[in-house]
Design a protein around this motif. Structure first.
Motif, PDB file in Angstrom:
ATOM      1  N   MET A 179       0.852  -1.168   0.000  1.00 36.47           N
ATOM      2  CA  MET A 179       0.000   0.000   0.000  1.00 36.47           C
ATOM      3  C   MET A 179       0.900   1.234   0.000  1.00 36.47           C
ATOM      4  N   GLN A 180       0.715   2.106  -0.950  1.00 37.32           N
ATOM      5  CA  GLN A 180       1.523   3.323  -1.028  1.00 37.32           C
ATOM      6  C   GLN A 180       1.089   4.308   0.043  1.00 37.32           C
ATOM      7  N   THR A 181       2.047   4.915   0.719  1.00 37.89           N
ATOM      8  CA  THR A 181       1.712   5.878   1.765  1.00 37.89           C
ATOM      9  C   THR A 181       2.171   7.274   1.416  1.00 37.89           C
ATOM     10  N   HIS A 182       2.776   7.479   0.234  1.00 36.16           N
ATOM     11  CA  HIS A 182       3.221   8.807  -0.156  1.00 36.16           C
ATOM     12  C   HIS A 182       2.182   9.539  -1.003  1.00 36.16           C
ATOM     13  N   LEU A 183       1.020   8.977  -1.176  1.00 35.69           N
ATOM     14  CA  LEU A 183      -0.049   9.629  -1.926  1.00 35.69           C
ATOM     15  C   LEU A 183      -0.588  10.821  -1.148  1.00 35.69           C
ATOM     16  N   PRO A 184      -1.128  11.825  -1.844  1.00 37.41           N
ATOM     17  CA  PRO A 184      -1.805  12.908  -1.123  1.00 37.41           C
ATOM     18  C   PRO A 184      -2.911  12.316  -0.252  1.00 37.41           C
ATOM     19  N   SER A 185      -3.220  12.990   0.824  1.00 37.70           N
ATOM     20  CA  SER A 185      -4.143  12.467   1.839  1.00 37.70           C
ATOM     21  C   SER A 185      -5.466  11.970   1.250  1.00 37.70           C
ATOM     22  N   GLU A 186      -6.078  12.768   0.369  1.00 36.00           N
ATOM     23  CA  GLU A 186      -7.380  12.388  -0.208  1.00 36.00           C
ATOM     24  C   GLU A 186      -7.243  11.130  -1.057  1.00 36.00           C
ATOM     25  N   ASN A 187      -6.181  11.048  -1.859  1.00 38.44           N
ATOM     26  CA  ASN A 187      -5.967   9.858  -2.683  1.00 38.44           C
ATOM     27  C   ASN A 187      -5.657   8.646  -1.828  1.00 38.44           C
ATOM     28  N   LEU A 188      -4.886   8.839  -0.761  1.00 37.15           N
ATOM     29  CA  LEU A 188      -4.552   7.743   0.136  1.00 37.15           C
ATOM     30  C   LEU A 188      -5.825   7.217   0.794  1.00 37.15           C
ATOM     31  N   GLU A 189      -6.664   8.135   1.255  1.00 35.84           N
ATOM     32  CA  GLU A 189      -7.908   7.715   1.892  1.00 35.84           C
ATOM     33  C   GLU A 189      -8.759   6.907   0.921  1.00 35.84           C
ATOM     34  N   ARG A 190      -8.898   7.377  -0.293  1.00 39.68           N
ATOM     35  CA  ARG A 190      -9.688   6.673  -1.312  1.00 39.68           C
ATOM     36  C   ARG A 190      -9.085   5.287  -1.577  1.00 39.68           C
ATOM     37  N   SER A 191      -7.764   5.223  -1.644  1.00 39.35           N
ATOM     38  CA  SER A 191      -7.070   3.965  -1.877  1.00 39.35           C
ATOM     39  C   SER A 191      -7.299   2.996  -0.716  1.00 39.35           C
ATOM     40  N   LEU A 192      -7.262   3.509   0.511  1.00 39.43           N
ATOM     41  CA  LEU A 192      -7.505   2.663   1.682  1.00 39.43           C
ATOM     42  C   LEU A 192      -8.935   2.127   1.687  1.00 39.43           C
ATOM     43  N   VAL A 193      -9.876   2.985   1.359  1.00 35.41           N
ATOM     44  CA  VAL A 193     -11.287   2.557   1.314  1.00 35.41           C
ATOM     45  C   VAL A 193     -11.450   1.423   0.306  1.00 35.41           C
ATOM     46  N   GLN A 194     -10.901   1.615  -0.885  1.00 35.74           N
ATOM     47  CA  GLN A 194     -11.033   0.595  -1.925  1.00 35.74           C
ATOM     48  C   GLN A 194     -10.375  -0.724  -1.504  1.00 35.74           C
ATOM     49  N   ALA A 195      -9.206  -0.623  -0.898  1.00 33.88           N
ATOM     50  CA  ALA A 195      -8.517  -1.828  -0.434  1.00 33.88           C
ATOM     51  C   ALA A 195      -9.342  -2.548   0.630  1.00 33.88           C
ATOM     52  N   THR A 225     -20.725  -0.218   3.410  1.00 27.78           N
ATOM     53  CA  THR A 225     -21.776   0.778   3.617  1.00 27.78           C
ATOM     54  C   THR A 225     -21.236   2.206   3.590  1.00 27.78           C
ATOM     55  N   PHE A 226     -19.916   2.367   3.580  1.00 26.03           N
ATOM     56  CA  PHE A 226     -19.336   3.712   3.496  1.00 26.03           C
ATOM     57  C   PHE A 226     -19.547   4.225   2.084  1.00 26.03           C
ATOM     58  N   ASN A 227     -20.281   5.342   1.979  1.00 25.17           N
ATOM     59  CA  ASN A 227     -20.663   5.841   0.657  1.00 25.17           C
ATOM     60  C   ASN A 227     -19.667   6.825   0.049  1.00 25.17           C
ATOM     61  N   GLU A 228     -18.574   7.081   0.722  1.00 28.33           N
ATOM     62  CA  GLU A 228     -17.490   7.935   0.248  1.00 28.33           C
ATOM     63  C   GLU A 228     -17.910   9.385   0.017  1.00 28.33           C
ATOM     64  N   ALA A 229     -19.079   9.774   0.548  1.00 24.02           N
ATOM     65  CA  ALA A 229     -19.514  11.169   0.417  1.00 24.02           C
ATOM     66  C   ALA A 229     -18.794  12.050   1.434  1.00 24.02           C
ATOM     67  N   GLY A 230     -18.491  11.485   2.583  1.00 24.35           N
ATOM     68  CA  GLY A 230     -17.805  12.230   3.632  1.00 24.35           C
ATOM     69  C   GLY A 230     -16.407  11.678   3.836  1.00 24.35           C
ATOM     70  N   SER A 231     -15.821  12.063   4.938  1.00 28.04           N
ATOM     71  CA  SER A 231     -14.466  11.627   5.265  1.00 28.04           C
ATOM     72  C   SER A 231     -14.487  10.210   5.832  1.00 28.04           C
ATOM     73  N   PHE A 232     -13.544   9.407   5.390  1.00 30.70           N
ATOM     74  CA  PHE A 232     -13.395   8.044   5.901  1.00 30.70           C
ATOM     75  C   PHE A 232     -13.035   8.090   7.386  1.00 30.70           C
ATOM     76  N   GLU A 233     -12.157   9.009   7.750  1.00 30.65           N
ATOM     77  CA  GLU A 233     -11.784   9.156   9.157  1.00 30.65           C
ATOM     78  C   GLU A 233     -12.992   9.513  10.014  1.00 30.65           C
ATOM     79  N   GLY A 234     -13.833  10.405   9.526  1.00 26.50           N
ATOM     80  CA  GLY A 234     -15.049  10.777  10.252  1.00 26.50           C
ATOM     81  C   GLY A 234     -15.991   9.598  10.416  1.00 26.50           C
ATOM     82  N   TRP A 235     -16.100   8.782   9.379  1.00 23.48           N
ATOM     83  CA  TRP A 235     -16.957   7.595   9.427  1.00 23.48           C
ATOM     84  C   TRP A 235     -16.402   6.604  10.461  1.00 23.48           C
TER      85      TRP A 235
END
Length: 182
Positions: free
Chosen positions: A1-17, A68-78
């Protein structure tokens, strides 16, 4: 898992994984958010094993419910909402945490100036010393940003009880600040 991605891209990548149940992605998600979520657990449950249990149960729920996470908000907030709910469930299992008899007529000064002189650790220690019911309501309202109506629904109390508990928590915090300053 890449950790040098910008925060938003990293979060999206983590969600997908996590949605693919990728163990490395789950591990990276846990590593990224567990420190912050443990701080949440400790605010509600103290430093004991209950906080650790709530953290682990929260992340198990995150990984089992990530679809069930719809990716409309922040993953951290969820994740935070799930962890807070786990803490609340542990508190509910402990029984009635609301102090019913407390002296209400305390003379309090101006806490705003006093808070400016306290370090974060001192403020956290003061909050940790509150009775469990007061601490829970204070955390939900002042730190998590829930309204009294939302707190009432989450905890199973009236919004008036939430307001009363918050007022009493603030009074106790102000008294503890006065002691520290004297």
């Amino acid at each position: 898992m890449q950790t040098h991605l910008p925060s938003e891209n990293l979060e999206r990548s983590l969600v997908q994984a996590c949605k693919k149940q990728d163990r490395k992605g789950q591990h990276a998600t846990f590593n990224r958010y567990s420190g912050k979520m443990m701080a949440v657990c400790r605010r509600y449950l103290g430093n004991g094993p209950d906080a650790e249990d709530a953290l682990m149960e929260g992340f198990m729920k995150v990984f089992s419910k990530v679809e069930t996470f719809n990716e409309a908000g922040s993953f951290e907030g969820w994740i935070r909402r799930i962890v807070v709910n786990e803490c609340l469930m542990k508190i509910r299992k402990q029984g009635d945490v609301f102090t019913k008899n407390i002296e209400e007529a305390w003379d309090v000064g101006e806490p705003a100036d006093a808070l400016m002189h306290l370090r974060t650790a001192e403020i956290e220690a003061i909050i940790a010393e509150l009775p469990p019911g007061y601490r829970m309501i204070f955390n939900l309202y002042a730190i998590e940003g829930y309204s009294h109506e939302e707190i009432a629904t989450l905890v199973g109390i009236s919004s008036g009880t939430s307001k009363s508990q918050l007022s009493r928590a603030r009074t106790m915090i102000q008294q503890k600040i006065k002691v520290i300053e004297s």
